[in-house]
Design a protein around this motif. Structure first.
Motif, PDB file in Angstrom:
ATOM      1  N   SER A 508       0.813  -1.203   0.000  1.00  0.00           N
ATOM      2  CA  SER A 508       0.000   0.000   0.000  1.00  0.00           C
ATOM      3  C   SER A 508       0.861   1.274   0.000  1.00  0.00           C
ATOM      4  O   SER A 508       0.422   2.318  -0.473  1.00  0.00           O
ATOM      5  CB  SER A 508      -0.899  -0.028   1.225  1.00  0.00           C
ATOM      6  N   ARG A 511       1.786   3.697  -2.993  1.00  0.00           N
ATOM      7  CA  ARG A 511       1.068   4.884  -3.448  1.00  0.00           C
ATOM      8  C   ARG A 511       1.937   6.130  -3.331  1.00  0.00           C
ATOM      9  O   ARG A 511       1.764   7.078  -4.079  1.00  0.00           O
ATOM     10  CB  ARG A 511      -0.230   5.065  -2.675  1.00  0.00           C
ATOM     11  N   GLN A 567      -4.083  10.653   0.511  1.00  0.00           N
ATOM     12  CA  GLN A 567      -3.226   9.457   0.549  1.00  0.00           C
ATOM     13  C   GLN A 567      -2.342   9.459   1.793  1.00  0.00           C
ATOM     14  O   GLN A 567      -2.179   8.432   2.444  1.00  0.00           O
ATOM     15  CB  GLN A 567      -2.339   9.373  -0.702  1.00  0.00           C
ATOM     16  N   LEU A 569      -2.949  10.891   4.551  1.00  0.00           N
ATOM     17  CA  LEU A 569      -3.822  10.667   5.700  1.00  0.00           C
ATOM     18  C   LEU A 569      -4.203   9.191   5.785  1.00  0.00           C
ATOM     19  O   LEU A 569      -4.234   8.586   6.846  1.00  0.00           O
ATOM     20  CB  LEU A 569      -5.076  11.519   5.527  1.00  0.00           C
ATOM     21  N   ARG A 570      -4.468   8.625   4.618  1.00  0.00           N
ATOM     22  CA  ARG A 570      -4.892   7.227   4.576  1.00  0.00           C
ATOM     23  C   ARG A 570      -3.809   6.306   5.111  1.00  0.00           C
ATOM     24  O   ARG A 570      -4.094   5.384   5.863  1.00  0.00           O
ATOM     25  CB  ARG A 570      -5.221   6.855   3.130  1.00  0.00           C
ATOM     26  N   TYR A 573      -4.135   6.572   8.736  1.00  0.00           N
ATOM     27  CA  TYR A 573      -5.368   6.034   9.307  1.00  0.00           C
ATOM     28  C   TYR A 573      -5.447   4.517   9.154  1.00  0.00           C
ATOM     29  O   TYR A 573      -5.745   3.806  10.094  1.00  0.00           O
ATOM     30  CB  TYR A 573      -6.590   6.640   8.603  1.00  0.00           C
ATOM     31  N   VAL A 574      -5.236   4.046   7.932  1.00  0.00           N
ATOM     32  CA  VAL A 574      -5.484   2.629   7.667  1.00  0.00           C
ATOM     33  C   VAL A 574      -4.290   1.762   8.057  1.00  0.00           C
ATOM     34  O   VAL A 574      -4.396   0.856   8.873  1.00  0.00           O
ATOM     35  CB  VAL A 574      -5.824   2.396   6.186  1.00  0.00           C
TER      36      VAL A 574
ATOM     37  N   VAL B  51     -11.623   5.715   6.139  1.00  0.00           N
ATOM     38  CA  VAL B  51     -10.823   4.485   6.171  1.00  0.00           C
ATOM     39  C   VAL B  51     -11.464   3.414   5.295  1.00  0.00           C
ATOM     40  O   VAL B  51     -10.806   2.790   4.466  1.00  0.00           O
ATOM     41  CB  VAL B  51     -10.699   3.980   7.618  1.00  0.00           C
ATOM     42  N   VAL B  54     -11.152   4.172   1.467  1.00  0.00           N
ATOM     43  CA  VAL B  54      -9.867   4.088   0.761  1.00  0.00           C
ATOM     44  C   VAL B  54      -9.304   2.678   0.731  1.00  0.00           C
ATOM     45  O   VAL B  54      -8.286   2.442   0.092  1.00  0.00           O
ATOM     46  CB  VAL B  54      -8.833   5.052   1.369  1.00  0.00           C
ATOM     47  N   GLU B  57      -8.402   1.088  -2.646  1.00  0.00           N
ATOM     48  CA  GLU B  57      -7.349   1.718  -3.439  1.00  0.00           C
ATOM     49  C   GLU B  57      -6.157   0.802  -3.645  1.00  0.00           C
ATOM     50  O   GLU B  57      -5.396   0.955  -4.595  1.00  0.00           O
ATOM     51  CB  GLU B  57      -6.900   3.014  -2.770  1.00  0.00           C
ATOM     52  N   THR B  58      -5.995  -0.135  -2.723  1.00  0.00           N
ATOM     53  CA  THR B  58      -4.879  -1.061  -2.864  1.00  0.00           C
ATOM     54  C   THR B  58      -4.975  -1.833  -4.186  1.00  0.00           C
ATOM     55  O   THR B  58      -3.970  -2.179  -4.773  1.00  0.00           O
ATOM     56  CB  THR B  58      -4.858  -2.029  -1.677  1.00  0.00           C
ATOM     57  N   LEU B  61      -3.265  -0.101  -6.855  1.00  0.00           N
ATOM     58  CA  LEU B  61      -1.814  -0.131  -6.633  1.00  0.00           C
ATOM     59  C   LEU B  61      -1.221  -1.445  -7.120  1.00  0.00           C
ATOM     60  O   LEU B  61      -0.127  -1.467  -7.678  1.00  0.00           O
ATOM     61  CB  LEU B  61      -1.513   0.065  -5.151  1.00  0.00           C
TER      62      LEU B  61
END
Lengths: 600, 74
Positions: A508, A511, A567, A569-570, A573-574, B51, B54, B57-58, B61
């Motif tokens: 991830s 990105r 991105q 922030l993500r 967060y994630v 959260v 997104v 989105e992986t 990628l």
């Protein structure tokens, strides 16, 4: 910095006759968070509001309804009203003001209704006229009118028709429409007059209304506070939380009210309200943490780490001196102002700091401004395949550091509560390191990978074996096995399945490279499209090309800033937060009020 | 002129990113609208909504990674 402010639970006990004075003092101090009392047991009941609550509430209701009608919104005003004089003025002017506003609004409403009526009639006639055509234009509207027109309007039409030359039996439909339009215009004029009246009232009374509302809100909050206390016939108990540092202050101020009031420390409780405790530059990032969820009192406050990684990731994705400077300007602007409801310190400051990092990355690493190359050679060329590989390797390093920190914080969060979970986090770190090692050895040929291998991983044996077409370092295997066993032992077999999840997490971070490259490539594409037009020399092409170039760069700037922000922030967060964060804490709400329009 | 093999690699790379992007968009469409609905009811859910939004989105990628590997072979 990594922990919320220390908080303690306290009970304030006093005799009922001192209640009002105690509330007054506590409200002024603004240091306690009242734990609302809800259970009603036989011997304990919630208190009654103070006597002045009713009248203050009633006035507040009036003020709010007037404000609503006038559309008064929060404006910065310079003058501060004195409370006592404001109360006097309210007593004198409020009723009359309400009457005046109500009258005007009612009048306006009636006019509006009439206009709507006419519109409705016009709407109904128009299709008829189109359908029937010329014939219909001669139709006797007198026959039709009563069907369409409400009583009042009919009177008005009659009234006008009396003065009209067309007062015969037949009224042409075209004339009828003309009459309606005349009436409508007149009504609109009246409407505007009323509108102006309201505006005058608004501009004259706005600050008075805002100040009154504030004063009354404070008044009501104080007067209704006993509803949140425990009360018996003779004494009251306030169950509250106090920041440990301010406990003495609270005790002292209550002593001053009356020496019989006592403040007792209560037993410890894990569910305390939270005041995040960060130094100034980090403070505005608390907005981003709270956007996800307020941390629990016992948790590590991740704001500081978030602030560092958010800024670096954001800067890295943008990686352009030109856009960086624009983002700094935008950040400075948004600190004070709002665009589409977005703004304030919580948005402006992160942008500002992220923009600074973008400038640094743009100037030093990528040597780029608005997609153009700066004179010196870039350390990493974004748009060449070797450069992209370097970026991907950097992403992996970032992933390792960021996720590793996440697991470490997870360890500290769990170590007191659940040792098993805490140890499992160490297992995760082993797994993470195994994957990192594997990837780094694969990337040994790159600048960044080589640097990491020789300077950081130098002491690790690079012996490797071939497995599934990959060169797997032996150490990587060891770590993976150790981590795997730890996970199975401490978290169960299912957790071991999530090792793939960690691989996904690391992927991830690509990105960082992907969005950065995409942004750089778009900028370059627009430059190659429109620059030849400008260089061409023809004046029209120069203007068109220049305009297009500016517009397209504005577009990249907007989309780039937004996607880089989201991105960055993500990833926090994630990928980061989910390794340790629980959230769901209660924010500390002080019993008090920050006065903006009034003073005592 | 490039040879056919290189061309096919290019098309493959494009498809890898493009289709993965579409898939991400498709997934995000559903999540995004639900998230907005949730946020409309309770603003505190913004962080959680973001959260969830997104996570797909992986996918794109991974598409990017494959495209990148293909381009390395060109």
């Amino acid at each position: 910095m990594l922990k919320p402010k220390k908080m303690m639970r306290a009970a304030i006990v006093g005799s009922k006759e001192h209640l009002e004075a105690a509330i007054e003092a506590l409200h002024k101090l603004s240091a306690i968070h009242i734990n609302d009392f809800t259970e009603e047991r036989a011997e304990f009941k919630i208190g009654h509001p103070l006597k002045r609550a009713a009248s203050a509430s009633e006035k507040l209701l009036k003020i709010r309804s007037i404000s609503n009608l006038l559309g008064i919104c929060d404006v910065g005003i310079s003058e501060k009203f004195e409370s006592k004089r404001l109360f006097e003025r309210m007593d004198m002017e409020l009723d009359e003001l309400k009457q005046r506003v109500n009258n005007t609004v009612e009048k306006k409403g009636a006019i509006k209704k009439k206009i709507e009526n006419i519109d409705r009639i016009l709407e109904q006639i128009q299709p008829l006229m189109n359908e029937v055509g010329e014939e219909y234009k001669e139709y006797d509207m007198r026959k039709l009118a009563p069907l369409l027109v409400s009583d009042e309007l009919e009177e008005k039409i009659e009234e006008i028709m009396d003065f009209d030359e067309f007062s015969g039996d037949m009224i042409k439909s075209t004339t009828f429409i003309k009459i309606l339009l005349t009436i409508k215009k007149k009504l609109e004029g009246e409407n505007e007059k009323e509108e102006k009246k309201l505006k005058d009232i608004k501009s004259k009374y706005a600050s008075f209304m805002l100040a009154s509302e504030e004063l009354l809100s404070i008044e009501v909050e104080k007067a209704e506070a006993p509803l949140r206390f425990v009360a018996t016939d003779h004494f009251f108990i306030i169950d509250c939380f106090v920041p440990t540092k301010r406990f003495d202050e609270v005790e002292k101020i209550l002593r001053e009210v009356h020496e019989s009031i006592s403040v007792e420390k209560l037993e410890e409780d894990d569910e305390k309200p939270v005041i995040l405790n960060n130094p100034k530059p980090v403070k505005s990032f608390e907005f981003l943490t709270n956007l996800f969820s307020t941390p629990k009192y016992t948790e590590v406050d991740p704001t500081f780490i978030l602030s560092i990684f958010f800024s670096i990731f954001f800067g890295f994705i943008i990686g352009d001196l030109g856009y960086g400077i624009l983002i700094i300007v935008l950040g400075l602007y948004l600190r004070k102002k709002y665009i589409f409801g977005i703004g304030g310190r919580g948005v402006g400051n992160p942008l500002l700091i992220g923009g600074i990092f973008a400038c640094i990355f743009g100037a030093v690493v990528f040597s780029e401004a608005f997609g153009f190359h700066l004179p010196h050679h870039p350390m990493i060329h974004k748009l060449e395949i070797e450069g992209v590989i370097e970026l991907l390797v950097i992403s992996i390093v970032a992933a390792f550091v960021h996720l590793g920190l996440g697991f470490i914080i997870g360890f500290f969060n769990n170590v007191r509560r659940n040792l098993k979970h805490a140890i499992a986090k160490i297992g995760w770190i082993f797994v993470l390191f195994a994957i990192f090692l594997l990837l780094m050895l694969m990337a040994e040929g790159t600048q960044v990978g080589g640097w990491v291998c020789t300077n950081i991983l130098f002491s690790i044996q690079k012996n490797s074996m071939d497995a599934a077409g990959l060169r797997v370092p032996i150490f990587s295997l060891y770590f993976l096995v150790i981590g795997f066993i730890m996970l199975i032992v401490f978290e169960g077999a299912l957790a071991a399945m999530e090792i793939l999840g960690v691989v996904g997490n690391m992927a991830s971070y690509m990105r960082l490279a992907a969005v950065g490259v995409a942004k750089g490539a778009t900028a370059l594409a627009f430059n190659t499209m429109f620059l030849p037009m400008i260089v061409g020399g023809d004046i029209i092409f120069i203007i068109i090309g220049g305009l297009m170039l500016v517009m397209m760069h504005a577009l990249i700037f907007l989309l780039g800033t937004m996607s880089a922000g989201i991105q960055a922030l993500r990833l926090n967060y994630v990928e980061f937060f989910l390794k340790f964060y629980e959230g769901g804490g209660t924010k500390f709400k002080p019993f008090g009020y920050v006065r903006r329009y009034t003073r005592t | 002129m490039v040879d056919v093999g290189t061309g096919l690699l290019g098309i493959g790379a494009g498809l890898a990113v493009g289709l993965a992007g579409l898939a991400t968009g498709w997934a995000q469409k559903e999540i995004g609208s639900s998230a907005i609905g949730a946020i409309a009811e309770n603003e505190a859910l913004f962080g959680k909504g973001l959260v969830m939004l997104v996570i797909p989105e992986t996918i794109v990628l991974f598409g990017f990674a494959i495209a990148f590997l293909l381009m390395g072979k060109m």
